[in-house]
Design a protein around this motif. Structure first.
Motif, PDB file in Angstrom:
ATOM      1  N   GLY A 163      16.902  10.401  45.695  1.00  0.00           N
ATOM      2  CA  GLY A 163      15.584  10.438  46.322  1.00  0.00           C
ATOM      3  C   GLY A 163      15.634  10.770  47.798  1.00  0.00           C
ATOM      4  N   SER A 164      16.795  10.517  48.420  1.00  0.00           N
ATOM      5  CA  SER A 164      16.938  10.784  49.856  1.00  0.00           C
ATOM      6  C   SER A 164      17.551  12.155  50.139  1.00  0.00           C
ATOM      7  N   ASN A 165      17.859  12.922  49.089  1.00  0.00           N
ATOM      8  CA  ASN A 165      18.553  14.199  49.235  1.00  0.00           C
ATOM      9  C   ASN A 165      17.769  15.155  50.135  1.00  0.00           C
ATOM     10  N   PHE A 197      12.340  12.347  40.308  1.00  0.00           N
ATOM     11  CA  PHE A 197      12.634  13.549  41.075  1.00  0.00           C
ATOM     12  C   PHE A 197      11.624  13.669  42.199  1.00  0.00           C
ATOM     13  N   GLY A 198      12.146  13.870  43.425  1.00  0.00           N
ATOM     14  CA  GLY A 198      11.271  13.944  44.587  1.00  0.00           C
ATOM     15  C   GLY A 198      10.283  15.086  44.542  1.00  0.00           C
ATOM     16  N   GLY A 199      10.637  16.163  43.866  1.00  0.00           N
ATOM     17  CA  GLY A 199       9.744  17.310  43.766  1.00  0.00           C
ATOM     18  C   GLY A 199       8.787  17.239  42.599  1.00  0.00           C
ATOM     19  N   GLY A 200       8.835  16.110  41.835  1.00  0.00           N
ATOM     20  CA  GLY A 200       7.993  15.971  40.656  1.00  0.00           C
ATOM     21  C   GLY A 200       8.740  16.385  39.397  1.00  0.00           C
ATOM     22  N   LEU A 201       8.407  15.736  38.283  1.00  0.00           N
ATOM     23  CA  LEU A 201       9.148  15.989  37.038  1.00  0.00           C
ATOM     24  C   LEU A 201       8.955  17.407  36.514  1.00  0.00           C
TER      25      LEU A 201
END
Length: 202
Positions: free
Chosen positions: A157-159, A180-184
């Motif tokens: 999440g911190s990537n 996923f930070g960008g959405g599934l």
């Protein structure tokens, strides 16, 4: 004052903000509309202690050089400079989304990540190739921290460098996609691009 280059490029998963320092690519930000872009640039400037300098997106972008002013006003009166630090990231990302590149060969600036998070992300970047996936727990084992699956999730999440450091390839052991930070949907699209999931029918 130090500076870093930035631009926004078009991609199959929407606009991506790219930023690079003299050390290498430092940030990739999903869904980079104007609001997301401005917030991300403010955070980057504060964390890097550097001034953002816009460059023309060039190859692989939906935005042609000169379409947007350097100050973001969009009147085209101030054409952004040609990319120097970002030229190669722009080219390699365009090749990746076109299906012509499986491995990124880019210098990376890891200054936005540290400690366990950086260790996990480095292992992910070097040890989980295109077209494959790894479980959160398996990745924890690889860095000598068995049982740290939840911490691996936090590291993903911190990537600061998604796509290039492929956190989309980390999934749940039961076969679920995980977070996923960008959405599934973005995660599904990237895994479909790499042949892990079937391409959507429409």
């Amino acid at each position: 004052m130090n500076s870093f280059e930035w631009t926004v490029v078009g991609s199959d998963i929407g606009p991506l903000l790219l930023a690079a320092t003299g050390e290498g690519l430092v940030s990739v930000v999903f869904h980079a509309d104007e609001r997301v872009r401005d917030r991300a640039l403010g955070r980057l400037a504060a964390r890097l202690g550097a001034e953002p300098v816009e460059v023309a997106p060039g190859i692989g972008s939906d935005v042609a050089p000169g379409d947007r002013a350097e100050d973001g006003s969009g009147d085209g009166s101030r054409v952004p400079a040609d990319p120097v630090l970002l030229a190669e990231p722009i080219r390699q990302l365009a090749e990746y989304f076109a299906g012509r590149r499986r491995d990124f060969e880019l210098p990376l600036d890891w200054s936005l990540s540290s400690g366990f998070n950086r260790e996990v992300l480095r292992e992910l970047a070097s040890g989980v190739p295109y077209g494959s996936v790894v479980g959160y727990g398996d990745l924890a084992d690889r860095v000598g921290q068995p049982g740290a699956a939840q911490a691996v999730g936090t590291a993903m999440g911190s990537n600061p460098l998604p796509v290039v450091v492929p956190c989309h390839r980390v999934v749940e052991s039961n076969g679920g996609l995980g977070g996923f930070g960008g959405g599934l949907e973005t995660k599904r699209q990237l895994l479909a691009l790499e042949g892990v999931l079937p391409q959507p029918l429409f």
